[in-house]
Scaffold this motif. Sequence first.
Motif, PDB file in Angstrom:
ATOM      1  N   ASN A 117      -8.547  11.524  48.963  1.00  0.00           N
ATOM      2  CA  ASN A 117      -8.552  10.061  49.864  1.00  0.00           C
ATOM      3  C   ASN A 117      -6.861   9.692  49.902  1.00  0.00           C
ATOM      4  OD1 ASN A 117      -8.257   9.923  46.812  1.00  0.00           O
ATOM      5  ND2 ASN A 117      -8.844   7.524  47.111  1.00  0.00           N
ATOM      6  N   VAL A 118      -6.002  10.079  49.235  1.00  0.00           N
ATOM      7  CA  VAL A 118      -4.631   9.962  49.124  1.00  0.00           C
ATOM      8  C   VAL A 118      -3.898  10.532  50.493  1.00  0.00           C
ATOM      9  CG1 VAL A 118      -2.402  10.263  48.273  1.00  0.00           C
ATOM     10  CG2 VAL A 118      -4.156   9.669  46.746  1.00  0.00           C
ATOM     11  N   VAL A 119      -4.338  11.996  50.645  1.00  0.00           N
ATOM     12  CA  VAL A 119      -4.022  12.623  51.578  1.00  0.00           C
ATOM     13  C   VAL A 119      -4.504  12.054  52.924  1.00  0.00           C
ATOM     14  CG1 VAL A 119      -4.287  15.047  52.788  1.00  0.00           C
ATOM     15  CG2 VAL A 119      -4.165  14.749  50.444  1.00  0.00           C
ATOM     16  N   ASP A 120      -5.816  11.604  52.950  1.00  0.00           N
ATOM     17  CA  ASP A 120      -6.448  10.962  54.328  1.00  0.00           C
ATOM     18  C   ASP A 120      -5.639   9.862  54.485  1.00  0.00           C
ATOM     19  OD1 ASP A 120      -8.098  13.155  54.348  1.00  0.00           O
ATOM     20  OD2 ASP A 120      -9.939  12.234  53.176  1.00  0.00           O
ATOM     21  N   GLU A 121      -5.664   8.833  53.500  1.00  0.00           N
ATOM     22  CA  GLU A 121      -4.901   7.474  53.792  1.00  0.00           C
ATOM     23  C   GLU A 121      -3.634   7.672  54.293  1.00  0.00           C
ATOM     24  OE1 GLU A 121      -4.242   3.252  51.546  1.00  0.00           O
ATOM     25  OE2 GLU A 121      -5.118   4.765  50.497  1.00  0.00           O
ATOM     26  N   PHE A 122      -2.775   8.609  53.968  1.00  0.00           N
ATOM     27  CA  PHE A 122      -1.461   8.959  54.182  1.00  0.00           C
ATOM     28  C   PHE A 122      -1.543   9.071  55.692  1.00  0.00           C
ATOM     29  CE2 PHE A 122       2.410  11.502  54.975  1.00  0.00           C
ATOM     30  CZ  PHE A 122       3.387  10.521  54.314  1.00  0.00           C
ATOM     31  N   ALA A 123      -2.484  10.259  56.127  1.00  0.00           N
ATOM     32  CA  ALA A 123      -2.586  10.345  57.373  1.00  0.00           C
ATOM     33  C   ALA A 123      -2.915   9.720  58.338  1.00  0.00           C
ATOM     34  CB  ALA A 123      -3.495  11.635  57.593  1.00  0.00           C
ATOM     35  N   ARG A 124      -3.686   8.451  57.839  1.00  0.00           N
ATOM     36  CA  ARG A 124      -3.996   7.331  58.599  1.00  0.00           C
ATOM     37  C   ARG A 124      -2.916   6.324  58.821  1.00  0.00           C
ATOM     38  NH1 ARG A 124      -8.425   7.199  55.468  1.00  0.00           N
ATOM     39  NH2 ARG A 124      -7.891   5.420  54.184  1.00  0.00           N
ATOM     40  N   ASN A 125      -2.090   6.313  57.996  1.00  0.00           N
ATOM     41  CA  ASN A 125      -1.045   5.431  58.194  1.00  0.00           C
ATOM     42  C   ASN A 125       0.292   6.078  58.646  1.00  0.00           C
ATOM     43  OD1 ASN A 125      -1.983   2.640  57.009  1.00  0.00           O
ATOM     44  ND2 ASN A 125      -2.751   4.241  55.808  1.00  0.00           N
ATOM     45  N   LYS A 126       0.581   7.276  58.615  1.00  0.00           N
ATOM     46  CA  LYS A 126       1.718   7.657  59.010  1.00  0.00           C
ATOM     47  C   LYS A 126       2.425   7.160  60.407  1.00  0.00           C
ATOM     48  CE  LYS A 126       0.341  12.509  60.453  1.00  0.00           C
ATOM     49  NZ  LYS A 126       0.679  13.948  60.332  1.00  0.00           N
ATOM     50  N   ASP A 127       1.806   7.269  61.409  1.00  0.00           N
ATOM     51  CA  ASP A 127       1.927   6.942  62.513  1.00  0.00           C
ATOM     52  C   ASP A 127       2.688   5.511  62.788  1.00  0.00           C
ATOM     53  OD1 ASP A 127       1.474   9.438  63.798  1.00  0.00           O
ATOM     54  OD2 ASP A 127      -0.411   8.852  64.457  1.00  0.00           O
ATOM     55  N   ARG A 128       1.914   4.588  61.991  1.00  0.00           N
ATOM     56  CA  ARG A 128       2.154   3.034  61.820  1.00  0.00           C
ATOM     57  C   ARG A 128       3.465   3.120  60.961  1.00  0.00           C
ATOM     58  NH1 ARG A 128       1.894   0.118  57.550  1.00  0.00           N
ATOM     59  NH2 ARG A 128       0.588   1.475  56.556  1.00  0.00           N
ATOM     60  N   VAL A 129       3.799   3.832  60.234  1.00  0.00           N
ATOM     61  CA  VAL A 129       5.029   3.853  59.332  1.00  0.00           C
ATOM     62  C   VAL A 129       6.192   4.080  60.370  1.00  0.00           C
ATOM     63  CG1 VAL A 129       6.474   5.044  57.546  1.00  0.00           C
ATOM     64  CG2 VAL A 129       4.208   3.955  57.263  1.00  0.00           C
ATOM     65  N   ILE A 130       5.975   5.363  61.221  1.00  0.00           N
ATOM     66  CA  ILE A 130       7.130   5.723  62.042  1.00  0.00           C
ATOM     67  C   ILE A 130       7.457   4.512  63.072  1.00  0.00           C
ATOM     68  CG2 ILE A 130       7.539   7.404  63.897  1.00  0.00           C
ATOM     69  CD1 ILE A 130       5.869   9.512  62.270  1.00  0.00           C
ATOM     70  N   GLU A 131       6.449   4.042  63.512  1.00  0.00           N
ATOM     71  CA  GLU A 131       6.442   3.127  64.567  1.00  0.00           C
ATOM     72  C   GLU A 131       7.237   1.726  63.985  1.00  0.00           C
ATOM     73  OE1 GLU A 131       4.023   0.672  67.714  1.00  0.00           O
ATOM     74  OE2 GLU A 131       2.877   1.643  66.390  1.00  0.00           O
ATOM     75  N   GLN A 132       6.865   1.259  62.845  1.00  0.00           N
ATOM     76  CA  GLN A 132       7.198  -0.047  62.290  1.00  0.00           C
ATOM     77  C   GLN A 132       8.714   0.525  61.855  1.00  0.00           C
ATOM     78  OE1 GLN A 132       4.546  -0.875  59.067  1.00  0.00           O
ATOM     79  NE2 GLN A 132       3.373  -2.182  60.390  1.00  0.00           N
ATOM     80  N   SER A 133       9.035   1.512  61.413  1.00  0.00           N
ATOM     81  CA  SER A 133      10.411   1.793  60.853  1.00  0.00           C
ATOM     82  C   SER A 133      11.363   1.382  61.946  1.00  0.00           C
ATOM     83  CB  SER A 133      10.685   2.992  60.723  1.00  0.00           C
ATOM     84  OG  SER A 133      10.682   4.100  61.556  1.00  0.00           O
ATOM     85  N   THR A 134      11.196   1.402  63.301  1.00  0.00           N
ATOM     86  CA  THR A 134      12.083   1.025  64.374  1.00  0.00           C
ATOM     87  C   THR A 134      11.689  -0.155  65.075  1.00  0.00           C
ATOM     88  OG1 THR A 134      10.898   2.361  65.911  1.00  0.00           O
ATOM     89  CG2 THR A 134      13.129   3.190  64.509  1.00  0.00           C
ATOM     90  N   ARG A 135      10.450  -0.404  65.250  1.00  0.00           N
ATOM     91  CA  ARG A 135      10.042  -1.468  66.053  1.00  0.00           C
ATOM     92  C   ARG A 135      10.200  -3.028  65.678  1.00  0.00           C
ATOM     93  NH1 ARG A 135       3.548  -2.189  67.275  1.00  0.00           N
ATOM     94  NH2 ARG A 135       3.980  -2.978  65.047  1.00  0.00           N
ATOM     95  N   SER A 136       9.777  -3.151  64.268  1.00  0.00           N
ATOM     96  CA  SER A 136       9.852  -4.556  63.643  1.00  0.00           C
ATOM     97  C   SER A 136      11.696  -4.807  63.759  1.00  0.00           C
ATOM     98  CB  SER A 136       9.372  -4.461  62.328  1.00  0.00           C
ATOM     99  OG  SER A 136      10.092  -3.565  61.477  1.00  0.00           O
ATOM    100  N   LEU A 137      12.345  -3.794  63.138  1.00  0.00           N
ATOM    101  CA  LEU A 137      13.635  -4.260  63.174  1.00  0.00           C
ATOM    102  C   LEU A 137      14.363  -4.316  64.678  1.00  0.00           C
ATOM    103  CD1 LEU A 137      16.264  -4.531  61.216  1.00  0.00           C
ATOM    104  CD2 LEU A 137      16.520  -2.255  61.431  1.00  0.00           C
ATOM    105  N   SER A 138      13.758  -3.521  65.494  1.00  0.00           N
ATOM    106  CA  SER A 138      14.442  -3.737  66.996  1.00  0.00           C
ATOM    107  C   SER A 138      13.889  -5.124  67.677  1.00  0.00           C
ATOM    108  CB  SER A 138      13.787  -2.466  67.743  1.00  0.00           C
ATOM    109  OG  SER A 138      14.241  -2.779  69.300  1.00  0.00           O
ATOM    110  N   SER A 139      12.605  -5.582  67.311  1.00  0.00           N
ATOM    111  CA  SER A 139      12.565  -6.833  67.800  1.00  0.00           C
ATOM    112  C   SER A 139      13.426  -7.907  67.097  1.00  0.00           C
ATOM    113  CB  SER A 139      10.847  -7.228  67.659  1.00  0.00           C
ATOM    114  OG  SER A 139      10.567  -7.075  66.376  1.00  0.00           O
TER     115      SER A 139
END
Length: 343
Positions: free
Chosen positions: A43-65
Amino acid sequence: MYRILIDTCVWLDLAKDYHQQTILAALEDLIDQGLIELILPKNVVDEFARNKDRVIEQSTRSLSSTLKRVKEVVEKFGDPQQKSSVITQLNDVDHRLPILGEAAVETIDRIEKLFERSTTIEISDSVKLRAAERAIDKLAPFHRQRNGIDDAILIEVYTDIIREDEASDNRFAFISHNTNDFSHPNASKKLPHPDIELCFSLTKSYYFITLSEALQHIEPEHFDDLMIEHNWTEEPRRLKEIIEAIDELVTKVWYNRHQVLREKIEEGTTQIVEKETFPIKDHATRPIQRNVWESALRAAAKVEERIGLEHLGPWDDFEWGMINGKLSALRWVLGDDWDMLDT
């Protein structure tokens, strides 16, 4: 050897924060040396896979806005004497945002490689049943109104691993940033919740709320050495630095071409005329207008004063290639095509 279970939230926080790459590098080294082995529930592997795209997007989008809104406020209400300096610094940050996003992608790739090297533990029916019983009995991590079963599964998997490996000399560690669900509600957050405290002891099994503290406890001297070794990181160049470097290189290229033209004028290959006529029939022997040449001489004198003759050549073929290569590369970083050497 230490067998450690790292909660998904810890892995995701590693991916979010560029400055935690040093911690990840230390973990990789300790695993490579056989001092640590990951306990990796599916479940750790699965949860990480579900959230990794969000982390990549948030790492720049929130700061950019946020950055965009700050720039708008500075433009509208900023002190006129300081506005230019502040906008320059904000532009520097804006320039680094894509690099931060790429760092998150790289970190996620490194974490997934660690997952691939570890044995993924399938979640048994007995673990699911005990996790559900925790929910019924409202035992941590179900002592709060909102919680998912994944956290309870982690504790039950961890409990099973300790029980199965009890006869070995191995030690164990459970690491989570989720202090609301796993830590003591009325004492130090570094202590486990009373409902799960039987999973831990002073000698065999440990509870940590940061990965760095866990690694420091597991291999204190080794960890300190690794942190020193990995603590040096290359910071991206500031936009202002890149623009200044481009300006200097452009100036050197222009000055070199100016000197070539001066030689042609002295040799008589290129004529000085009062006024150029168009169209130009032969660019190899194209004349130069007098006022243009006089302006170029003044510009060259300013370059010599600003940069210094000792830094303006002459250069051999290798040095000349380096200058043009640097200019091409820096322009490419800012969006130009390769080999853009116009001055």
